[in-house]
Design a protein around this motif. Sequence first.
Motif, PDB file in Angstrom:
ATOM      1  N   ASP A   1      14.034   8.025  25.988  1.00 17.08           N
ATOM      2  CA  ASP A   1      12.876   8.196  26.882  1.00 17.08           C
ATOM      3  C   ASP A   1      13.185   7.718  28.299  1.00 17.08           C
ATOM      4  O   ASP A   1      12.661   8.254  29.260  1.00 17.08           O
TER       5      ASP A   1
ATOM      6  N   ALA B   1      13.443  13.522  34.694  1.00 17.98           N
ATOM      7  CA  ALA B   1      12.175  14.112  35.119  1.00 17.98           C
ATOM      8  C   ALA B   1      11.842  13.730  36.557  1.00 17.98           C
ATOM      9  O   ALA B   1      10.978  14.333  37.167  1.00 17.98           O
ATOM     10  N   LEU B   2      12.511  12.721  37.085  1.00 23.26           N
ATOM     11  CA  LEU B   2      12.301  12.342  38.489  1.00 23.26           C
ATOM     12  C   LEU B   2      13.332  13.003  39.400  1.00 23.26           C
ATOM     13  O   LEU B   2      13.514  12.595  40.535  1.00 23.26           O
TER      14      LEU B   2
ATOM     15  N   ARG C   1       7.355  21.193  28.441  1.00 26.51           N
ATOM     16  CA  ARG C   1       8.724  20.898  28.848  1.00 26.51           C
ATOM     17  C   ARG C   1       9.474  22.124  29.357  1.00 26.51           C
ATOM     18  O   ARG C   1      10.501  21.986  30.026  1.00 26.51           O
TER      19      ARG C   1
ATOM     20  N   ASN D   1       9.117  22.241  33.438  1.00 27.37           N
ATOM     21  CA  ASN D   1       9.975  21.549  34.408  1.00 27.37           C
ATOM     22  C   ASN D   1      11.426  21.485  33.933  1.00 27.37           C
ATOM     23  O   ASN D   1      12.184  20.621  34.340  1.00 27.37           O
TER      24      ASN D   1
ATOM     25  N   MET E   1      12.755  20.552  31.228  1.00 28.37           N
ATOM     26  CA  MET E   1      13.204  19.438  30.399  1.00 28.37           C
ATOM     27  C   MET E   1      13.518  19.946  28.990  1.00 28.37           C
ATOM     28  O   MET E   1      14.172  19.261  28.207  1.00 28.37           O
TER      29      MET E   1
ATOM     30  N   ARG F   1      12.626  19.611  39.121  1.00 26.11           N
ATOM     31  CA  ARG F   1      11.993  18.461  38.469  1.00 26.11           C
ATOM     32  C   ARG F   1      11.352  17.514  39.481  1.00 26.11           C
ATOM     33  O   ARG F   1      10.473  16.734  39.136  1.00 26.11           O
TER      34      ARG F   1
ATOM     35  N   MET G   1       6.633  14.565  35.674  1.00 24.86           N
ATOM     36  CA  MET G   1       6.224  14.460  34.275  1.00 24.86           C
ATOM     37  C   MET G   1       5.858  13.017  33.931  1.00 24.86           C
ATOM     38  O   MET G   1       6.523  12.074  34.343  1.00 24.86           O
TER      39      MET G   1
ATOM     40  N   PHE H   1       5.129  10.782  30.442  1.00 24.26           N
ATOM     41  CA  PHE H   1       5.377  10.935  29.013  1.00 24.26           C
ATOM     42  C   PHE H   1       4.305  10.242  28.179  1.00 24.26           C
ATOM     43  O   PHE H   1       3.515   9.443  28.675  1.00 24.26           O
TER      44      PHE H   1
ATOM     45  N   LYS I   1       4.693   7.999  25.774  1.00 20.53           N
ATOM     46  CA  LYS I   1       4.903   6.558  25.712  1.00 20.53           C
ATOM     47  C   LYS I   1       5.276   6.084  27.109  1.00 20.53           C
ATOM     48  O   LYS I   1       6.171   6.638  27.727  1.00 20.53           O
ATOM     49  N   PRO I   2       4.579   5.056  27.610  1.00 24.26           N
ATOM     50  CA  PRO I   2       4.958   4.557  28.938  1.00 24.26           C
ATOM     51  C   PRO I   2       6.437   4.169  28.938  1.00 24.26           C
ATOM     52  O   PRO I   2       6.898   3.499  28.020  1.00 24.26           O
ATOM     53  N   ASN I   3       7.176   4.626  29.936  1.00 22.84           N
ATOM     54  CA  ASN I   3       8.611   4.322  29.952  1.00 22.84           C
ATOM     55  C   ASN I   3       9.101   3.878  31.318  1.00 22.84           C
ATOM     56  O   ASN I   3       9.970   4.501  31.907  1.00 22.84           O
TER      57      ASN I   3
ATOM     58  N   PHE J   1      11.301   1.737  33.945  1.00 25.34           N
ATOM     59  CA  PHE J   1      12.674   1.242  33.820  1.00 25.34           C
ATOM     60  C   PHE J   1      12.622  -0.281  33.717  1.00 25.34           C
ATOM     61  O   PHE J   1      12.206  -0.951  34.660  1.00 25.34           O
TER      62      PHE J   1
ATOM     63  N   ARG K   1       5.089   6.249  39.849  1.00 22.88           N
ATOM     64  CA  ARG K   1       6.497   6.600  40.002  1.00 22.88           C
ATOM     65  C   ARG K   1       6.666   8.101  40.160  1.00 22.88           C
ATOM     66  O   ARG K   1       7.442   8.581  40.995  1.00 22.88           O
ATOM     67  N   ALA K   2       5.901   8.846  39.349  1.00 28.56           N
ATOM     68  CA  ALA K   2       6.006  10.304  39.430  1.00 28.56           C
ATOM     69  C   ALA K   2       5.453  10.815  40.758  1.00 28.56           C
ATOM     70  O   ALA K   2       5.947  11.803  41.304  1.00 28.56           O
TER      71      ALA K   2
END
Lengths: 330, 301
Positions: free
Chosen positions: A213, A220-221, B94, B97, B99, B130, B135, B137, B139-141, B143, B206-207
């Motif tokens: 993920d 995706a960024l 998906r 974009n 993915m 992209r 996008m 997701f 589940k929060p992801n 970094f 972030r997106a």
Amino acid sequence: MSTPTSVPLQSEIPPARAIILTRRLSDRVFRGVVTAGGFVSLIVLGLIALFLASRSIDIFKTFGFGFITEFKWDSGDPDNGIPPVLGIGAMLIGTIVTAVVGLVIALPVSVGMALFLEYYMPIRLKKSLTMVIDLMAAIPSVIFGLWGFFVLMPHAIYWAKLLHKYFGWIPFLDVQAPIFERSPFIAGLILSIMIIPIVTSISREVFSQVPLDRIQAAYALGATRWTMIKAVVLPFGSSGIAGGAMLGLGRAMGETVAVYLVLNLYFQPNFQVLFSAGGSVASMIVTKFGEAGQLELQGLMAAGLVLFIVTLIINFLSNMIVKRTSRTGN
Amino acid sequence: MSDVMEFEGNKDNISTKAYLEEAVSQPEISSLASVASHHSAPGSQPLGTGLEARGVHAWFGKHHALADVNLDFPAGTVTALIGPSGCGKSTFLRTLNRMHEFIPGAAMAGEVLLDGKDIYEPGTDVTKIRLKVGMVFQKPNPFPSMTIAENVLSGLKLAQLKTTNKDDLLEECLHRAGLWNEVKDRLKAHGGSLSGGQQQRLCIARALAVKPEVLLMDEPCSALDPGSTLKIEETVRQLIESVIVVIVTHNMQQAARVSDYTGFFLSDGGPGQLIETAPTSEIFSRPKDPRTEAYVTGRFG
Ligand SMILES: Nc1ncnc2c1ncn2[C@@H]1O[C@H](COP(=O)(O)OP(=O)(O)OP(=O)(O)O)[C@@H](O)[C@H]1O
Ligand SMILES: [Mg+2]
């Protein structure tokens, strides 16, 4: 239960209950086997240390701390009244110098190869190549050492000259005389060949565990593969890489063959890695063992004990590094 | 429901396409690894700015997961995608974009037009796509190795973009994601130190930082408490001024609350299909297809 409004009396507070876990038989048997295994390896380690210590106790009594700091190995000549001087300082320095040279060469190559395998290789090739690397990690490193000695060394002298020509102004790449054969650099190069498979294998293993993920979040960024690797894979893998590097360092320090084949023992500290002088504790033990007298033999045992302790310390440090980086990194 | 009716007014002038066309003739499978080599249909008229899926099919290896989806996402709207589990909503998202192609063996057919240009056209810079189609997701992801501030700005680094004023961008994005007040005093804390709901809004921020034209959200609230969910829904409603939002959700109320249009997907054993799409209030009050009605009224078996 009514809600207490005041502190209960001392006599009302029950004593803490003993919590007894009844384990199943199979569980207990397995536990026993594992515990026994763990203890056996600890005991063996302890016995080795004890054996080395008992054999070398006289050496430490005679030479004291000088055995570690002295740059001289001379069994003396009792007939002419020359006292023996045994010191492995230069060898310890040589051990560290060659191992660090080996690691400095091996680490970028290994990490690069692991990244390539994991993120750039077409899927079909990736599987078989991963297997090859993992297999290579299991091959005794002396094989790579021999290859390095016969195939790589002739070229390495040329590379050493090149390095000296352009980077000779850096103190440790300078030489006191233009003799480039049999240098710590060449020994380190062969060491690096010996540890690259294991370090690559560990790094790749770590890279393959990067959470998908996070990788997808980066892509995706608008990440390119390389920016994704920098932002996600390397931070995640840093602790694993550090661990792999330390393991490689430990291996390099214990390697006898490469250094034995390449370096002539020279009991002066030499930090000029391109210059033809050096040695290491392990290769010294091998070199001297055959013709050692009573006292020298004890000295070699003592040298073994020192190497044993240094390796333990390195492993301990590597564990600490791995723990620390993994806490901050992930 | 009342706020859904409010949005109704500005929908009427938006052209609606005939979505339930007859299945197109067998589409050509384009392997995504080597980038699709089909051509855009001659005379295809872009609807101006916006995102449009035309005859999109998707495969996982031999498994045909999605068939012939035609759907457009006009500028200034939120579209909700609903449907039972496994009907291809995430797969469709998906493909929008690119993915989808990360999955080994994945393939697609059809066209996805962004501002009238097919994003699968050979020679397209996929990282740029992209950037434009962001996008979020399920589940929060965030970094975990980066601070909150670094997380928000991570897209700039990842896509190698330049900005003159990072602090302004940081604040703006956190405001838009509805997170600024909660984190303004601890921008240097690690992303993982936030609650799940805050992490998800961090991911939205972030997106947004790379200024996408479209934001795809795959069940962004499914792991969150009702309070965080409402905050994110508010955020989504505020985003429509600048981004097209496509949101997958299993929550009918959520679809009703946030979306202008709703698309209903269903797979009856075969590949998933878009059964019906219409303004959200219509989908929930007078769906055309009985299967849609069964699903939205909870009588789905
Ligand atoms: N990585 C994959 N490999 C193979 N098949 C997949 C993969 N991902 C999804 N599929 C298949 O594609 C179909 C559609 O899956 P998808 O994830 O798009 O469903 P979904 O509508 O998002 O479901 P959910 O609501 O549970 O998230 C399913 O039949 C699924 O088994
Ligand atoms: Mg899904």
